[in-house]
Design an enzyme around this catalytic site. Structure first.
Site, short mmCIF file in Angstrom:
data_model
loop_
_atom_site.label_atom_id
_atom_site.label_comp_id
_atom_site.label_asym_id
_atom_site.label_seq_id
_atom_site.Cartn_x
_atom_site.Cartn_y
_atom_site.Cartn_z
N TYR A 125 0.85 -1.20 0.00
CA TYR A 125 0.00 0.00 0.00
C TYR A 125 0.89 1.25 0.00
O TYR A 125 2.11 1.18 0.01
CB TYR A 125 -0.94 -0.02 1.20
CG TYR A 125 -2.15 -0.90 0.99
CD1 TYR A 125 -3.32 -0.39 0.44
CD2 TYR A 125 -2.11 -2.26 1.32
CE1 TYR A 125 -4.43 -1.20 0.23
CE2 TYR A 125 -3.21 -3.08 1.11
CZ TYR A 125 -4.37 -2.55 0.56
OH TYR A 125 -5.45 -3.36 0.34
N ARG A 163 -4.71 -18.12 8.23
CA ARG A 163 -5.42 -19.39 8.40
C ARG A 163 -4.92 -20.11 9.66
O ARG A 163 -4.37 -21.20 9.61
CB ARG A 163 -5.27 -20.27 7.17
CG ARG A 163 -6.09 -19.87 5.96
CD ARG A 163 -7.60 -19.81 6.23
NE ARG A 163 -8.10 -21.02 6.84
CZ ARG A 163 -8.52 -22.09 6.14
NH1 ARG A 163 -8.47 -22.06 4.83
NH2 ARG A 163 -9.01 -23.14 6.75
N ARG A 216 -10.53 -14.53 7.50
CA ARG A 216 -11.53 -15.32 6.76
C ARG A 216 -12.23 -16.38 7.61
O ARG A 216 -13.45 -16.57 7.47
CB ARG A 216 -10.87 -15.95 5.54
CG ARG A 216 -10.44 -14.93 4.48
CD ARG A 216 -9.61 -15.57 3.38
NE ARG A 216 -8.34 -16.06 3.89
CZ ARG A 216 -7.49 -16.81 3.18
NH1 ARG A 216 -7.77 -17.13 1.93
NH2 ARG A 216 -6.36 -17.22 3.70
N CYS A 273 -13.56 -22.29 6.64
CA CYS A 273 -13.19 -21.43 5.51
C CYS A 273 -12.54 -22.33 4.47
O CYS A 273 -11.71 -23.18 4.80
CB CYS A 273 -12.22 -20.35 5.97
SG CYS A 273 -11.35 -19.50 4.64
N CYS A 279 -11.30 -20.03 -0.81
CA CYS A 279 -11.61 -19.74 -2.21
C CYS A 279 -11.50 -18.25 -2.52
O CYS A 279 -11.21 -17.86 -3.66
CB CYS A 279 -13.01 -20.24 -2.54
SG CYS A 279 -14.33 -19.36 -1.64
N CYS A 313 -15.14 -13.09 -0.23
CA CYS A 313 -14.49 -11.99 0.50
C CYS A 313 -13.65 -11.13 -0.43
O CYS A 313 -14.10 -10.10 -0.92
CB CYS A 313 -13.66 -12.54 1.66
SG CYS A 313 -12.53 -13.88 1.24
N ALA A 344 -25.51 -27.03 -2.87
CA ALA A 344 -26.80 -26.34 -2.84
C ALA A 344 -27.84 -27.14 -2.07
O ALA A 344 -28.59 -26.59 -1.26
CB ALA A 344 -27.29 -26.06 -4.26
N LYS A 400 -7.20 -28.77 -1.83
CA LYS A 400 -8.65 -28.55 -1.78
C LYS A 400 -9.29 -29.32 -0.62
O LYS A 400 -10.50 -29.55 -0.61
CB LYS A 400 -9.30 -28.98 -3.11
CG LYS A 400 -8.85 -28.20 -4.32
CD LYS A 400 -9.21 -26.74 -4.25
CE LYS A 400 -10.69 -26.48 -4.44
NZ LYS A 400 -11.17 -26.75 -5.80
#
Length: 671
Positions: A187, A325, A347, A370, A373, A377, A420, A457
Site C-alpha cells: 500500500y 489461516r 476469513r 473457511c 476460495c 471476501c 446447494a 482442496k
C-alpha cells in the site's frame, strides 16, 4: 468441520484464552479479528452502516478478544466519498455510529481498535484512485500504461495530520486504540518504505529511517494528541517477495528480493517500536506478490506467517500478532511456542462468527470451515462490493439474512446432496421444517467429492463433513443415499415443497476419441491416466487438475483456446489467479494458450495454434475439463407441478461453490 488431530495434548490451546495486553489495553484472550477493508460498509457520511455494525457485534458475541475494525480511510482525498467509513469526513456521524456499535461490542467483554488507511498508491485498481499519487513517479501495478505522480510535501503533511485527527476521533468515539495500515502489502505507506518505489530526495526518502518517517511521524502525532496510553498498532509485512515489479516469488522459490528483505524488515521493526508503536501485526507480501498477503488454498498449509512473526518477536519487546489461516490447534500452539502474543483470524471468522467460543469449548468439528476460495471476501472487494463469505452468506447481512421460524412447518423434499442441496437442507432444518434429502450416489457432496481430492482442496472436503455432521444432529432431517427422485415424489402428498439441486454435468464434446476421460474421473482416481497427460481446458478446474496431476509426478500439458488461464484475472480473486498463473510454469506444466483442439486420434490431440499452424500433441492420456452444464432431469416436472418448487444451484445456473450456497440460502431462508 475443521479436521484436527485427535491427540488431546495437541488440541489443547488453553493458552489462547489467557489475557493479553497491548500497552495499557488489557484483552480478555489472545484472539483477534484481523482487519478487513470496509468497502461498501459506510453510510453516506462516512460512518458505519448498520450491516457493518451488526457484523462486528456478531463476532464479539462469538467470543473474540479484540476486533480490528476496518480498514477505514484517513480522508476522501484519494477515495470516492462513502466508499468506506472515514472518521474526519463527518466526525459526529462517525462517532454516533461507532458508539452504537462499540457499546454492544464492549458488553461482550471484547475490545475494538480501528484500522486507518491512506490507500493504495501505485497498487490501486485502475480507476480507483482519485489522486493517482505515489511516493515517487511510478506505473500502476495492474496497468503499466497508467502513471502515478509523486506526492507533494504538502500532501504528505496533510495525510499525516489526517491520521492524527482520525485517531483522535476514534478515541472520542470509544475505540480502544487504532491500527495504522502502513508498512504492509504494498500500500501507499509501504511504497514509501521501499527503496524500489521511493526515490525521493526530501526527508521522506533516502535511508530506511527517512523512508519510514511518514509512519513514525504519525505515531508520534497520535501519542501527542491522544496520550501515551492510547494503543497504536501497525500492520507490517516483514518481507515483500518481489522477484520483479508485478511478479511475485512462490513459496520455496529461490530469488533475489527486489522489495524489502528480512534483514531490512527486522531493522524496520525496531525503528517502528522505538517510534512508539505498541504492537506489530505481522504478515508478508505485497500487491506484486499478492498471494502472500491473501493466501489461496494452493499454499496447502496454514500458519504461513508464524515464522515471520517469530522473527519479528526476536527483535522487539512489544506484542506481535499473526494471521494466516490459524484455525488449527497445532498451528496456534506453534505460534504461541515461538513467542507470538496474539492470534488473528480473518476469513475463518467470516465463515464462522462463533469460532473463538467453539475453539475454547474444543468443538473444532462444529466449526464451519473457511475453504480459502476468496470468492465471497477478497474477490468481492476487488469489484467494489462489500465482503461476505462463500460458506456463510449471512456475513455482512446479519439482520437481513437472520433465520426465523416459519409461520407453518412444511415437509420439504430436497433432491441432490451437493453444496446447494446440503445448504438447503441445513437452513430448512435449522428453521424447523421437516426435511428429506435424496442423493442418488452413495455419499454426500456432489462435485465437491472429486473437486476436494487434491490436498490443496481439502477444505472443500471439510465443508462436506461439516454439513454431514450438522444434518446428522437434526432429528427433523432425513438423508436417503442411493435414492433417485421420480415423478411419484413430485406428486406425493408427503411433501409440501420440492427443491431441486441436482447440480451439473461435465461438458464433453465429441473430438472423435472414446478414450478421453473427464476431470471428475481423474480426480476420483489419478491412476486412470498414465505418465503423460494432456488436459483440454485451462479454466479453474483444468488448471487445478493439472497442478494436482503434476504433483502426483505426471507430465502435464494444458491446451486452452483463449489467451489466458482460469478465465483471466477478473474471473476470481486476483490473488488466486496470480498464484495459479505463476505456479503452472514453476511446477513444469506446459500451458499452450490460443490453441484450439480440432480432433483426437486415439490419444493424439490435433490442434490449431495461435499462428494458424496445425500441430499434434502426441501420446499419453487426455483429460477433458471444458466446464459444466446444468443437470436438470426434472425440468418438465418442475414446470407442471402445482407444489411450491424451486430450482437452485448449478442445476439452474452453473457457477461455483459460492453461487450454489448463496442461491440455496436465499431460497431456503424464506420457505
Amino acid at each position: 468441520m475443521v479436521v484436527v488431530t485427535d491427540n488431546v495434548e495437541k488440541r489443547n490451546v488453553s493458552r489462547l484464552f489467557e489475557s493479553a495486553r497491548i500497552g495499557s489495553l488489557e484483552i480478555k484472550n489472545r484472539t483477534v479479528m484481523a482487519p478487513l477493508g470496509l468497502v461498501g460498509y459506510s453510510d453516506s457520511e462516512g460512518g458505519f452502516s448498520k450491516n457493518a455494525q451488526d457484523m462486528y457485534i456478531r463476532r464479539a458475541k462469538g467470543g473474540v478478544g479484540l476486533l480490528t475494525v476496518g480498514l477505514v480511510v484517513c480522508s476522501y482525498d484519494d477515495f470516492e466519498k462513502g466508499s468506506a467509513p472515514c472518521p474526519i469526513n463527518n466526525p459526529f456521524d462517525f462517532m454516533n455510529t461507532s458508539a452504537e456499535m462499540l457499546q454492544q461490542i464492549h458488553s461482550y467483554g471484547t475490545k475494538a481498535i480501528c484500522m486507518i488507511s491512506a490507500g493504495s498508491g501505485r497498487s490501486s485498481f485502475p480507476g480507483a484512485s482519485k489522486k493517482q499519487w505515489a511516493p515517487s513517479e511510478a506505473t500502476n501495478r495492474f496497468d503499466p500504461n497508467q502513471k502515478h505522480r509523486a506526492m507533494t510535501h504538502a500532501e504528505i503533511e496533510k495525510t499525516i495530520s489526517d491520521f492524527v485527527k482520525g485517531a483522535a476521533i476514534c478515541k472520542a468515539s470509544g475505540f480502544d486504540g487504532v491500527e495504522i495500515h502502513a508498512v504492509h502489502e504494498g500500500y501507499l505507506f509501504d511504497q514509501f518504505a521501499m527503496s524500489l518505489f521511493n526515490h525521493r530526495d526530501d526527508e521522506f526518502g533516502g535511508d530506511l529511517e527517512h523512508r519510514l518517517k511518514i509512519v513514525t511521524d504519525i505515531v508520534k502525532g497520535i501519542k501527542a494528541q491522544c496520550g501515551e496510553d492510547f494503543p497504536v498498532s501497525i500492520r507490517f509485512s516483514l518481507k515483500s517477495f518481489i522477484k520483479e515489479i508485478r511478479n511475485g516469488a512462490l513459496p520455496g522459490e529461490k530469488f533475489e528480493e527486489k522489495g524489502r528483505d528480512i534483514s531490512e524488515g527486522l531493522e524496520a521493526a525496531k525503528i517502528l517500536e522505538a517510534a512508539g508503536y505498541d504492537m506489530l501485526n505481522v504478515d508478508a507480501g505485497t500487491y506484486d506478490a499478492w498471494f502472500w498477503n491473501h493466501p489461496p488454498m494452493y499454499f496447502d498449509k496454514k500458519g504461513i506467517y508464524n515464522t515471520f512473526g517469530a522473527q519479528v518477536k526476536s527483535v522487539v519487546d512489544i506484542p506481535v500478532a499473526v494471521a494466516g489461516r490459524m484455525d488449527d490447534p497445532e498451528v496456534i500452539n506453534s505460534a504461541l511456542d515461538q513467542g507470538i502474543d496474539l492470534v488473528e483470524f480473518g476469513r475463518p471468522l467470516l465463515a464462522d462468527p462463533d469460532l473463538p467460543n467453539k475453539i475454547k469449548a474444543d468443538d473444532w468439528e462444529d466449526i464451519r470451515p473457511c475453504i480459502s476460495c476468496q470468492d465471497g471476501c477478497l474477490a468481492r472487494l476487488e469489484k467494489g462490493l462489500p465482503f461476505s463469505c462463500t460458506v456463510n452468506p449471512a456475513t455482512g447481512r446479519e439482520a437481513a439474512y437472520r433465520l426465523t421460524a416459519p409461520l407453518k412447518v412444511k415437509n420439504v423434499l430436497v433432491i441432490g446432496g451437493g453444496p446447494a442441496g446440503l445448504e438447503t437442507a441445513w437452513i430448512c432444518g435449522t428453521r424447523g421444517h421437516n426435511v428429506t434429502l435424496f442423493e442418488s450416489n452413495s455419499e454426500l457432496g456432489g462435485e465437491l467429492i472429486p473437486g476436494s481430492k487434491p490436498s490443496f482442496k481439502s477444505n472443500d472436503h471439510e465443508l462436506v463433513l461439516w454439513y454431514t455432521r450438522q444434518l446428522s444432529k437434526m432429528k427433523n432431517v432425513t438423508i436417503k443415499l442411493n435414492t433417485s427422485a421420480t415423478k411419484k415424489d413430485f406428486d406425493s402428498n408427503e411433501y409440501d415443497t420440492v427443491v431441486v439441486a441436482t447440480g451439473s454435468k461435465p461438458i464433453v464434446p465429441d473430438f472423435g476419441s472414446n478414450k478421453m476421460v473427464t476431470a471428475s474421473d481423474v480426480l476420483t482416481d489419478h491412476n486412470k491416466v498414465g505418465q503423460k497427460v494432456t488436459v483440454i481446458g485451462g479454466g479453474l478446474v483444468g488448471c487445478e487438475t493439472a497442478l494436482w496431476l503434476e504433483r502426483k509426478g505426471k507430465d502435464v500439458t494444458i491446451v486452452e483456446m483463449s489467451n489466458d488461464i482460469c478465465g483471466g484475472p477478473h474471473a476470481q480473486s486476483f490473488a488466486n489467479y496470480q498464484m495459479m498463473k505463476e505456479l503452472l510454469p514453476y511446477e513444469g506444466i506446459d500451458v499452450q494458450l490460443n490453441t484450439k483442439v480440432e480432433s483426437i486420434d486415439d490419444t493424439n490431440v490435433n490442434v490449431t495454434t495461435k499462428d494458424g499452424n496445425k500441430e499434434t500433441i502426441s501420446g499419453g492420456d487426455v483429460v477433458c475439463a471444458l466446464g459444466y452444464s446444468p443437470n436438470n432431469p426434472f425440468m418438465h416436472l418442475l414446470a407442471t407441478t402445482d407444489k411450491e418448487s424451486y430450482l437452485i444451484g448449478d442445476s439452474h445456473n452453473v457457477s461455483n461453490i459460492m453461487g450454489a450456497i448463496w442461491s440455496a440460502y436465499a431460497v431456503a431462508k424464506d420457505i
